[in-house]
Motif scaffolding. Structure first.
Motif, PDB file in Angstrom:
ATOM      1  N   ARG A 370       0.902  -0.894   0.102  1.00 56.02           N
ATOM      2  CA  ARG A 370       0.327   0.535  -0.380  1.00 56.02           C
ATOM      3  C   ARG A 370       1.070   1.359  -0.184  1.00 56.02           C
ATOM      4  N   GLY A 371       1.815   1.145  -0.498  1.00 52.36           N
ATOM      5  CA  GLY A 371       3.286   2.084  -0.250  1.00 52.36           C
ATOM      6  C   GLY A 371       2.607   2.867   0.835  1.00 52.36           C
ATOM      7  N   LEU A 372       3.726   1.903   1.421  1.00 44.88           N
ATOM      8  CA  LEU A 372       4.398   2.325   2.988  1.00 44.88           C
ATOM      9  C   LEU A 372       5.271   3.505   2.698  1.00 44.88           C
ATOM     10  N   ASP A 465       2.471   6.085  14.931  1.00 39.64           N
ATOM     11  CA  ASP A 465       2.063   6.114  13.245  1.00 39.64           C
ATOM     12  C   ASP A 465       2.477   4.914  12.449  1.00 39.64           C
ATOM     13  N   ILE A 466       3.889   4.960  12.668  1.00 33.90           N
ATOM     14  CA  ILE A 466       5.270   4.503  11.817  1.00 33.90           C
ATOM     15  C   ILE A 466       6.255   3.889  12.582  1.00 33.90           C
ATOM     16  N   VAL A 467       6.377   2.187  12.283  1.00 37.45           N
ATOM     17  CA  VAL A 467       7.244   1.990  13.233  1.00 37.45           C
ATOM     18  C   VAL A 467       8.753   1.463  12.139  1.00 37.45           C
ATOM     19  N   ILE A 468       9.925   1.732  12.542  1.00 38.77           N
ATOM     20  CA  ILE A 468      11.175   1.456  11.993  1.00 38.77           C
ATOM     21  C   ILE A 468      11.947   0.649  13.155  1.00 38.77           C
ATOM     22  N   LEU A 469      11.935  -0.438  12.289  1.00 35.81           N
ATOM     23  CA  LEU A 469      12.185  -1.922  13.179  1.00 35.81           C
ATOM     24  C   LEU A 469      13.888  -1.842  12.479  1.00 35.81           C
ATOM     25  N   PHE A 470      14.172  -1.779  12.946  1.00 29.50           N
ATOM     26  CA  PHE A 470      16.423  -2.555  12.756  1.00 29.50           C
ATOM     27  C   PHE A 470      16.274  -3.636  13.441  1.00 29.50           C
ATOM     28  N   ALA A 500       1.509  -6.032  16.249  1.00 28.27           N
ATOM     29  CA  ALA A 500       0.370  -4.401  17.102  1.00 28.27           C
ATOM     30  C   ALA A 500       0.331  -3.671  15.734  1.00 28.27           C
ATOM     31  N   ASN A 501       1.546  -3.769  14.645  1.00 23.42           N
ATOM     32  CA  ASN A 501       0.603  -2.561  14.318  1.00 23.42           C
ATOM     33  C   ASN A 501       1.687  -2.558  12.754  1.00 23.42           C
ATOM     34  N   PRO A 502       0.454  -2.878  11.522  1.00 21.75           N
ATOM     35  CA  PRO A 502       0.994  -3.695  10.572  1.00 21.75           C
ATOM     36  C   PRO A 502       1.577  -2.440   9.472  1.00 21.75           C
ATOM     37  N   ARG A 503       1.628  -0.667   9.997  1.00 20.88           N
ATOM     38  CA  ARG A 503       2.416  -0.225   9.309  1.00 20.88           C
ATOM     39  C   ARG A 503       3.802   0.172   9.816  1.00 20.88           C
ATOM     40  N   THR A 504       4.664  -1.276   9.956  1.00 18.11           N
ATOM     41  CA  THR A 504       6.144  -1.343  10.326  1.00 18.11           C
ATOM     42  C   THR A 504       6.787  -1.315   9.047  1.00 18.11           C
ATOM     43  N   VAL A 505       7.990  -0.753   9.033  1.00 16.01           N
ATOM     44  CA  VAL A 505       9.380  -0.745   8.102  1.00 16.01           C
ATOM     45  C   VAL A 505      10.335  -1.832   8.940  1.00 16.01           C
ATOM     46  N   VAL A 506      10.316  -2.638   8.392  1.00 13.77           N
ATOM     47  CA  VAL A 506      11.536  -3.858   8.869  1.00 13.77           C
ATOM     48  C   VAL A 506      12.873  -3.266   8.515  1.00 13.77           C
ATOM     49  N   VAL A 507      14.095  -2.795   8.803  1.00 12.35           N
ATOM     50  CA  VAL A 507      15.021  -2.751   8.128  1.00 12.35           C
ATOM     51  C   VAL A 507      15.910  -3.862   8.337  1.00 12.35           C
ATOM     52  N   LEU A 508      16.967  -3.772   7.442  1.00  9.11           N
ATOM     53  CA  LEU A 508      17.274  -5.350   7.542  1.00  9.11           C
ATOM     54  C   LEU A 508      18.909  -5.276   7.469  1.00  9.11           C
ATOM     55  N   ALA A 524       6.705  -3.210   5.022  1.00  8.70           N
ATOM     56  CA  ALA A 524       7.387  -3.242   4.227  1.00  8.70           C
ATOM     57  C   ALA A 524       8.484  -4.029   4.878  1.00  8.70           C
ATOM     58  N   ILE A 525       9.329  -3.868   3.829  1.00  3.35           N
ATOM     59  CA  ILE A 525      10.815  -4.453   4.079  1.00  3.35           C
ATOM     60  C   ILE A 525      11.498  -4.038   3.443  1.00  3.35           C
ATOM     61  N   VAL A 526      12.742  -3.733   4.005  1.00  6.76           N
ATOM     62  CA  VAL A 526      14.405  -3.466   3.529  1.00  6.76           C
ATOM     63  C   VAL A 526      15.842  -4.035   3.431  1.00  6.76           C
ATOM     64  N   GLU A 527      16.046  -4.040   2.635  1.00  2.69           N
ATOM     65  CA  GLU A 527      17.971  -4.975   2.758  1.00  2.69           C
ATOM     66  C   GLU A 527      18.411  -4.205   2.842  1.00  2.69           C
ATOM     67  N   ALA A 528      19.175  -3.584   3.962  1.00  3.67           N
ATOM     68  CA  ALA A 528      20.981  -2.232   4.100  1.00  3.67           C
ATOM     69  C   ALA A 528      21.600  -3.151   4.029  1.00  3.67           C
ATOM     70  N   TRP A 529      21.630  -4.523   4.132  1.00  2.00           N
ATOM     71  CA  TRP A 529      23.259  -4.686   3.942  1.00  2.00           C
ATOM     72  C   TRP A 529      24.064  -4.936   5.063  1.00  2.00           C
ATOM     73  N   PHE A 530      25.517  -4.659   5.222  1.00  2.00           N
ATOM     74  CA  PHE A 530      26.145  -4.020   5.832  1.00  2.00           C
ATOM     75  C   PHE A 530      26.459  -2.555   5.373  1.00  2.00           C
ATOM     76  N   PRO A 531      26.240  -0.925   5.558  1.00  3.60           N
ATOM     77  CA  PRO A 531      25.730   0.000   4.806  1.00  3.60           C
ATOM     78  C   PRO A 531      27.223   1.015   4.708  1.00  3.60           C
ATOM     79  N   GLY A 532      27.716   0.433   4.963  1.00  2.50           N
ATOM     80  CA  GLY A 532      29.272   1.201   5.665  1.00  2.50           C
ATOM     81  C   GLY A 532      29.321   2.869   6.287  1.00  2.50           C
ATOM     82  N   GLN A 533      30.053   3.410   5.907  1.00  5.53           N
ATOM     83  CA  GLN A 533      30.916   4.513   6.614  1.00  5.53           C
ATOM     84  C   GLN A 533      29.595   5.304   6.649  1.00  5.53           C
ATOM     85  N   ARG A 534      28.956   5.868   5.910  1.00  9.16           N
ATOM     86  CA  ARG A 534      27.731   7.228   6.100  1.00  9.16           C
ATOM     87  C   ARG A 534      26.504   5.920   5.372  1.00  9.16           C
TER      88      ARG A 534
END
Length: 744
Positions: A370-372, A465-470, A500-508, A524-534
């Motif tokens: 749904r375009g979260l 309203d939004i959860v971002i879970l790392f 508990a909150n379907p408007r959760t973004v999981v950042v892996l 939403a699910i995002v794969e960020a890997w090991f993203p380095g210096q910045r």
């Protein structure tokens, strides 16, 4: 991502714009200038001078460290009277390593993991990353960089998977080759490693890989062959493991037959640190240099080699060849002819920008219901949970560990009795996503919980309203992960919070694939890997839409361990028995064991899934965007190889990156095997169109005939598909190929 006024494309031809072409000849022709000069220099050397080149030391372990040594991975003395500088070696592929802070507080730019870099599917990005780390290495006076890890991610639990590029030989060979070219553009030498079939860490010093020649040539060895042809590294580093009964560092078939005869590799073969097991056998099998002799059982290429020459067990011609290969690469890459510069300053701010852009391009959007995403800068409550997002981003560990600019945000010692505990630390780069999100979303009310109390995090999530879970899965050299779960029970945290909150973004932040038993719960699910210096800034840029998500998976994410060729990791029981712990023990405590790679042969990752009829959780090549694309006008021609083209159009409202992938379905020993034969990465503004074009390397359409010692393209028709990923539907065409035989 800023707007582009014309389509921007990254192509994959070996040395010219476009796409992959046929194999470049590696056969030795007339001796070039480096060969002639190297031979002349070796002729002027004494036997002791020649022998001094073939044994390396570890500066931090040397009793009397020479004044011209730099603390790093390795040191080989120069020969001043002949103008030959000392060899100063540094790890590794992700930046100039400073393991255990051996050079007190000496920092470098920490690049994103190789899996992140491969997720860009951009040869240009790979070259730029190599150019950056090679430049910093030279600025610190190193002239050999132990980079170029192109082992395939055959085993998804591999502790070093984050150091490697992909499960596919073409993607690994192209990205690895470009990375090597970038490193060597600084007039230093890069290695390619770990040769070969070093696809797991558990028991790496004692395991024996069993694999047929055809399967090896069509998978792991092909990745090396492509990387060597494209990158022309000055040196090849051997693997720890045995291959079909012989250690890689003393494997005549690998080093002499394949590398030096079939591929005509002109450079030198060095061992990895602590993986030499003999003098006469290793030297005659093609090993040219012992590295880090202090941590082998003995300095095999020191006095024992001198004695072997005197006894006639190793010929003087072989010693000359070893020395010539080393000098030849130093000449070919300009190390000998340039000044042995003092240390010089580095523009870390400029390099950090490159690291951030690389991380942004490698982040993969896996789910976006749904375009979260992207997140809007509005008055809303955002709860950030876990992953130490308040202090930084996770990195992988081992010999490739970089001490980042600004110093680590956190270093944690391992408490287990394991080889990794000797030199690995769980390290966070000083780039907190929390601060970056607050900066990019100033209107939002952003709070943070560490996630250690699941009940507290779940209660707070209900009111946001939004959860971002790392969420994290850490990996390190020297030990594989026993499963593909998140660390420390974080799967339960994700399950509870997202329920508990379907408007959760999981950042892996992971060093490879992970299982996701909770995949249906978050929005939403995002794969960020090991993203380095910045990395923190890069994650925030993608989550907020300042940068379009552009990454595509370079590996398959299995739905369960049962989908793997080996559901139980080979060597796990032996390692547990040796230490009584699931974290594995010192290699010397593990009984030797075999790993049978002929189970899957060359059908790794997406090929295995296709043959078995299993559907991975997320397939190779997969990645979503914030826009949409359409394909049209798919054209294919045959003959001696396959040429294909495809029209792509951005049909959405945002700029974005499209990566059309081309697959062939090739008959291989009674089965039809799917193979990636090319791709193109294209940036398009809304309404823009461009044409993706590829020319396949004929080896990708062939099988290797071990009896004949050559590649054979069977005559007849094959199916070619253009698609978003390996499992996606897409237009197909049948094309006829001419029967062809190719050199090995």
């Amino acid at each position: 991502m800023g707007k582009t006024h014309r389509p921007r494309r990254w192509a994959i031809l070996p040395m010219l714009a476009g796409a992959i072409a046929g194999p470049a000849s590696a056969k030795a022709g007339p001796a070039n200038e480096a060969d002639v000069r190297a031979a002349a220099l070796v002729d002027r050397m004494t036997t002791d001078e020649k022998l001094s080149l073939v044994k390396g030391s570890m500066p931090m372990l040397m009793r009397k460290r020479p004044a011209d040594a730099v603390i790093g991975a390795g040191y080989v003395p120069g020969i001043a009277r002949l103008g030959i500088p000392p060899i100063r070696e540094t790890d590794a592929s992700l930046g100039v390593s400073n393991m255990l802070n051996g050079r007190k507080d000496d920092v470098a730019t920490a690049m994103p993991s190789a899996l992140s870099l491969a997720s860009t599917w951009s040869p240009e990005a790979a070259y730029q990353a190599g150019q950056l780390i090679g430049g910093e290495a030279r600025a610190k006076r190193f002239n050999v960089m132990l980079a170029g890890g192109v082992n395939l991610v055959r085993e998804p639990r591999n502790g070093r998977a984050f150091e490697y590029f992909s499960e596919d030989p073409l993607l690994s060979g192209v990205m690895g080759g470009e990375h090597i070219r970038g490193v060597q553009s600084n007039r230093i030498v890069s290695t390619v490693k770990h040769f070969a079939v070093n696809d797991q860490e558990t028991g790496r010093n004692v395991l024996n890989v069993r694999i047929s020649e055809a399967a090896a040539r069509e998978s792991d060895l092909l990745a090396f062959q492509l990387a060597i042809e494209r990158g022309r590294p000055g040196s090849v580093m051997t693997a720890y493991n045995k291959v079909n009964g012989d250690y890689a560092s003393e494997n005549d078939w690998l080093l002499n037959k394949v590398l030096k005869v079939d591929w005509a590799f002109p450079g030198w073969v060095m061992s990895d640190w602590g993986n030499v097991h003999s003098t006469v056998k290793a030297a005659n099998a093609g090993l040219d240099q012992q590295s880090g002799a202090e941590i082998d059982k003995q300095p095999y290429f020191g006095e024992p080699l001198k004695a072997a020459v005197a006894a006639g067990e190793v010929s003087q011609q072989r010693i000359d060849d070893m020395a010539r290969r080393i000098i030849r690469s130093l000449l070919a890459e300009g190390v000998i002819d340039r000044p042995d510069d003092p240390a010089r300053p580095i523009d870390f701010e400029q390099n950090a920008t490159i690291a951030r852009k690389s991380a942004e391009a490698g982040i993969v959007l896996l789910k976006n219901d749904r375009g979260l995403l992207p997140l809007a800068d509005t008055r809303q409550s955002i709860l950030v949970i876990g992953g130490r997002a308040d202090i930084g981003v996770l990195s992988g560990a081992g010999s490739t560990q970089v001490r980042p600019v600004g110093g680590p945000a956190l270093e944690e010692r391992l408490t287990t009795k394991s080889l990794a505990a000797v030199f690995a630390r769980r390290t966070y780069m000083p780039s907190p996503p929390l601060a970056a999100l607050r900066k990019m979303l100033p209107q939002a009310d952003i709070s943070f919980l560490d996630g250690k109390d699941i009940a507290l995090a779940t209660k707070a999530a209900r009111g946001a309203d939004i959860v971002i879970l790392f969420a994290e899965q850490w990996r390190t050299e020297a030990e594989d992960v026993p499963a593909l779960s998140l660390d420390a029970g974080q799967d339960a945290l994700v399950e509870a919070v997202a329920s508990a909150n379907p408007r959760t973004v999981v950042v892996l932040q992971t060093g490879g694939a992970v299982l996701m038993p909770w995949v249906e719960k978050p929005g939403a699910i995002v794969e960020a890997w090991f993203p380095g210096q910045r990395g923190g800034e890069a994650i925030a840029s993608v989550l907020t839409g300042a940068v379009a998500p552009a990454g595509r998976l370079p590996i398959s994410f299995p739905a369960s361990l049962d989908q793997l060729a080996r559901p139980e990791l080979d060597g796990l029981r032996q390692a547990q028995t040796a230490t009584g712990q699931s974290t594995y023990g010192l290699a010397s405590n593990v009984e030797p064991f075999d790993v049978d790679y002929d189970v899957e042969g060359a059908s790794i990752g997406y090929k295995w899934h296709a043959l078995r009829g299993t559907r991975p959780l997320f397939p190779f090549g997969y990645g979503l965007t914030y826009t949409s694309f359409s394909y049209s006008d798919f054209r294919v021609s045959g003959g001696s190889t396959v040429k294909a083209s495809l029209r792509v159009t951005n049909t959405g409202r945002r700029p974005g990156v499209v990566v059309p992938q081309f697959y062939a379905f090739v008959p291989v020993r009674g089965e039809i095997v799917q193979r990636l034969i090319g791709w193109q990465r294209i940036e398009l503004d809304p309404g823009q169109s461009a044409t993706a074009e590829i020319v396949a390397d004929p080896r990708l359409l062939a099988t290797f005939d071990a009896e004949q010692g050559q590649w054979q393209v069977p005559g007849g028709s094959v199916t070619i598909k253009a698609a978003d990923n390996a499992m996606a539907d897409g237009p197909t065409r049948r094309v006829r190929l001419k029967a062809t035989r190719l050199r090995p």
